[in-house]
Design a protein around this motif. Structure first.
Motif, PDB file in Angstrom:
ATOM      1  N   PRO A 137       1.027  -1.375  -0.102  1.00 21.02           N
ATOM      2  CA  PRO A 137      -0.022   0.133  -0.146  1.00 21.02           C
ATOM      3  C   PRO A 137       0.711   1.260  -0.240  1.00 21.02           C
ATOM      4  N   GLN A 138       2.171   1.225   0.349  1.00 22.43           N
ATOM      5  CA  GLN A 138       2.890   2.427   0.592  1.00 22.43           C
ATOM      6  C   GLN A 138       3.278   2.983  -1.103  1.00 22.43           C
ATOM      7  N   VAL A 139       3.217   1.783  -1.940  1.00 21.97           N
ATOM      8  CA  VAL A 139       3.615   2.071  -3.359  1.00 21.97           C
ATOM      9  C   VAL A 139       2.579   2.733  -4.060  1.00 21.97           C
ATOM     10  N   THR A 140       2.931   3.588  -5.000  1.00 22.84           N
ATOM     11  CA  THR A 140       2.080   4.375  -5.773  1.00 22.84           C
ATOM     12  C   THR A 140       2.374   3.907  -7.530  1.00 22.84           C
ATOM     13  N   ALA A 141       1.701   2.630  -8.053  1.00 22.81           N
ATOM     14  CA  ALA A 141       1.824   2.316  -9.173  1.00 22.81           C
ATOM     15  C   ALA A 141       1.117   2.737 -10.373  1.00 22.81           C
ATOM     16  N   THR A 142       1.768   2.928 -11.419  1.00 26.33           N
ATOM     17  CA  THR A 142       1.115   3.407 -12.697  1.00 26.33           C
ATOM     18  C   THR A 142       1.418   2.593 -13.864  1.00 26.33           C
ATOM     19  N   GLY A 143       0.532   2.392 -14.550  1.00 27.27           N
ATOM     20  CA  GLY A 143       0.604   1.495 -15.705  1.00 27.27           C
ATOM     21  C   GLY A 143       0.289   2.463 -16.983  1.00 27.27           C
ATOM     22  N   ILE A 144       1.079   1.925 -18.023  1.00 29.58           N
ATOM     23  CA  ILE A 144       1.124   2.822 -19.245  1.00 29.58           C
ATOM     24  C   ILE A 144       1.031   1.826 -20.292  1.00 29.58           C
ATOM     25  N   ASP A 145      -0.048   2.190 -21.517  1.00 33.05           N
ATOM     26  CA  ASP A 145      -0.071   1.183 -22.647  1.00 33.05           C
ATOM     27  C   ASP A 145      -0.828   2.089 -23.616  1.00 33.05           C
ATOM     28  N   LEU A 146      -0.517   1.774 -24.943  1.00 31.06           N
ATOM     29  CA  LEU A 146      -1.058   2.716 -26.048  1.00 31.06           C
ATOM     30  C   LEU A 146      -2.704   2.011 -26.296  1.00 31.06           C
ATOM     31  N   SER A 147      -2.973   0.845 -25.708  1.00 33.08           N
ATOM     32  CA  SER A 147      -4.189   0.369 -26.257  1.00 33.08           C
ATOM     33  C   SER A 147      -5.271   0.957 -25.151  1.00 33.08           C
ATOM     34  N   LYS A 148      -6.184   1.926 -25.811  1.00 30.28           N
ATOM     35  CA  LYS A 148      -6.991   2.462 -24.672  1.00 30.28           C
ATOM     36  C   LYS A 148      -8.016   1.283 -24.030  1.00 30.28           C
ATOM     37  N   ARG A 149      -8.285   0.386 -24.907  1.00 31.09           N
ATOM     38  CA  ARG A 149      -9.199  -0.852 -24.427  1.00 31.09           C
ATOM     39  C   ARG A 149      -8.550  -1.489 -23.269  1.00 31.09           C
TER      40      ARG A 149
END
Length: 244
Positions: free
Chosen positions: A80-92
């Protein structure tokens, strides 16, 4: 690795969708492969990025080419102490990842549409980067790795996992091509290649050693090759090496 409290900002407009991507047309098929058939590297990622087994408070984690967001959600849930971000080209696929985070009631997990080759707003802001199977399909591997190096904070680490079996690795994309051709017009184009190219060991080593990392640890098993790269604690003048 301690960080500030800011959140990532990346516009959805940065991802071009012309021509259409197979990962838009056949998003559910790729998500199925990612969720149930690809190897789960959670244990290897944890030991590589967080040797103590417990990330520091405020750690910023970035998953590039996140697809349905398995790793970003998993680390956000387990730590819970981590802030995670995911990035991808696909909107779906990003919508699928956001739904996963919402179902898990994760407040520390964000998903954005974006290009791994152009992370212009994330300079020196990330503690840890996860990249799994992304180099199979990106057109410019060096550009992606350069962006990873640039966005990492001094002392930050990235974990890279790439498959070594050409036949097995080509199956998901081949299946998406078949499905797309069954549902698309004969003249419709997709931006992905007809088949993926698996990197040979020497090619993989040359790629990951192409930037001035403080350390690079490369390993290999029967199905995957891995690299754990750590950025120097001292800030490097990146303009000098990027222009070389």
């Amino acid at each position: 690795m301690m960080t500030g409290s800011h959140r990532y900002e990346l516009s959805d407009e940065s991802a071009s969708q012309s021509p259409e991507s197979l990962f838009e047309r056949c998003h559910w098929l790729y998500a199925l492969c990612r969720e149930y058939f690809f190897r789960d590297h959670t244990r290897e990622i944890t030991s590589a990025l967080f040797p103590s087994g417990n990330p520091a408070n405020g750690t910023k984690l970035l998953e590039l080419g996140c697809g349905p967001g398995l790793y970003a959600c998993r680390f956000a849930k387990d730590f819970p102490q981590v802030t995670a971000t995911g990035i991808d080209l696909s909107k779906r696929l990003i919508r699928r990842a956001r739904a996963r985070a919402a179902n898990l009631q994760l407040q520390n997990c964000t998903f954005l549409v974006g290009d791994a080759q152009a992370l212009s707003q994330l300079a020196h802001s990330v503690d840890a980067v996860i990249v799994s199977r992304l180099f199979l399909i990106v057109p410019d591997r060096e550009a992606v790795l350069t962006e990873i190096f640039r966005v990492l904070r001094p002392g930050g680490r990235c974990f890279i996992a790439e498959p070594t079996s050409g036949i097995v690795s080509r199956l998901p994309l081949s299946a998406m091509w078949v499905l797309a051709r069954m549902t698309a017009s004969p003249w419709e184009k997709f931006r992905e290649p007809q088949q993926v190219e698996v990197m040979r060991p020497g090619e993989f080593l040359k790629l990951v050693q192409g930037l001035p990392w403080a350390s690079v640890d490369v390993r290999r098993d029967d199905w995957y090759q891995y690299a754990v790269c750590e950025k120097s604690e001292a800030r490097i003048n990146e303009q000098s090496w990027s222009a070389a």
